[in-house]
Design an enzyme around this catalytic site. Structure first.
Site, short mmCIF file in Angstrom:
data_model
loop_
_atom_site.label_atom_id
_atom_site.label_comp_id
_atom_site.label_asym_id
_atom_site.label_seq_id
_atom_site.Cartn_x
_atom_site.Cartn_y
_atom_site.Cartn_z
N GLU A 25 29.34 -1.02 20.77
CA GLU A 25 28.13 -0.26 21.12
C GLU A 25 27.78 -0.42 22.60
O GLU A 25 27.44 0.56 23.27
CB GLU A 25 26.95 -0.70 20.24
CG GLU A 25 27.09 -0.35 18.78
CD GLU A 25 27.06 1.15 18.51
OE1 GLU A 25 26.51 1.92 19.33
OE2 GLU A 25 27.59 1.57 17.48
N ASN A 41 27.92 2.55 25.35
CA ASN A 41 26.73 2.90 26.14
C ASN A 41 27.06 2.95 27.63
O ASN A 41 26.62 3.86 28.34
CB ASN A 41 25.60 1.90 25.91
CG ASN A 41 24.77 2.22 24.69
OD1 ASN A 41 24.98 3.21 24.01
ND2 ASN A 41 23.81 1.35 24.40
N ARG A 47 24.82 11.75 19.82
CA ARG A 47 24.45 10.34 19.83
C ARG A 47 23.23 10.11 18.97
O ARG A 47 22.27 10.88 19.00
CB ARG A 47 24.18 9.86 21.26
CG ARG A 47 25.35 10.09 22.19
CD ARG A 47 26.45 9.11 21.90
NE ARG A 47 27.70 9.61 22.48
CZ ARG A 47 28.89 9.26 22.06
NH1 ARG A 47 29.02 8.43 21.07
NH2 ARG A 47 29.96 9.74 22.61
#
Length: 141
Positions: A46, A50, A106
């Site tokens: 994650e 990002n 997203r």
């Protein structure tokens, strides 16, 4: 004695899998359970995603992953850093379902997943200068 390692890699999606494998191999020295390894890999995935998507977007950049294994404390610390766009409002960005993505691809759950799978998550960011996400996991607790 603590063990430390730093990796630097390009901000391309193929390197998200590399980061997952690297952190999984590094944490083995602390003798984690399979569930702990899976949690760590998910959180790192994650954070790296990002950095790729929100930190750099379509621009090329470099991501740094600093890892520290502390056998005395049975703790893994991972810091994912980019020098990309940065985050104007970290508190807002960490809210579940919040995303700056306008494509609808997203979910806005990245930071929530990091917080769910790790014991501590600290996000430091400055617009135009980048973001550092530091995560800690206590092994065997």
């Amino acid at each position: 004695m603590k063990n430390e390692m730093t990796l630097a890699f390009d901000s391309i999606s193929e390197n998200e899998a590399f980061a997952r494998v690297a952190v999984a191999a590094f944490v083995t020295q602390l003798n984690p359970t399979l569930e702990e390894v899976a949690d760590i890999k998910t959180a790192v995935s994650e954070a790296v995603t990002n950095a790729i998507i929100h930190g750099y977007g379509k621009e090329a950049g470099e991501i740094f992953m600093d890892m520290t294994a502390d056998p005395a404390e049975k703790t893994l610390t991972v810091c994912i850093t980019d020098t990309g766009a940065g985050i104007a409002d970290v508190k807002k960005a960490m809210e579940p379902l919040y995303t700056t993505d306008t494509t609808g691809e997203r979910s806005g759950m990245g930071f929530s997943f990091m917080e769910a799978f790790m014991d501590e998550v600290i996000v430091e960011s400055e617009p135009g200068k980048g973001t550092a996400v530091t995560m800690k996991k206590h092994i065997g607790r």
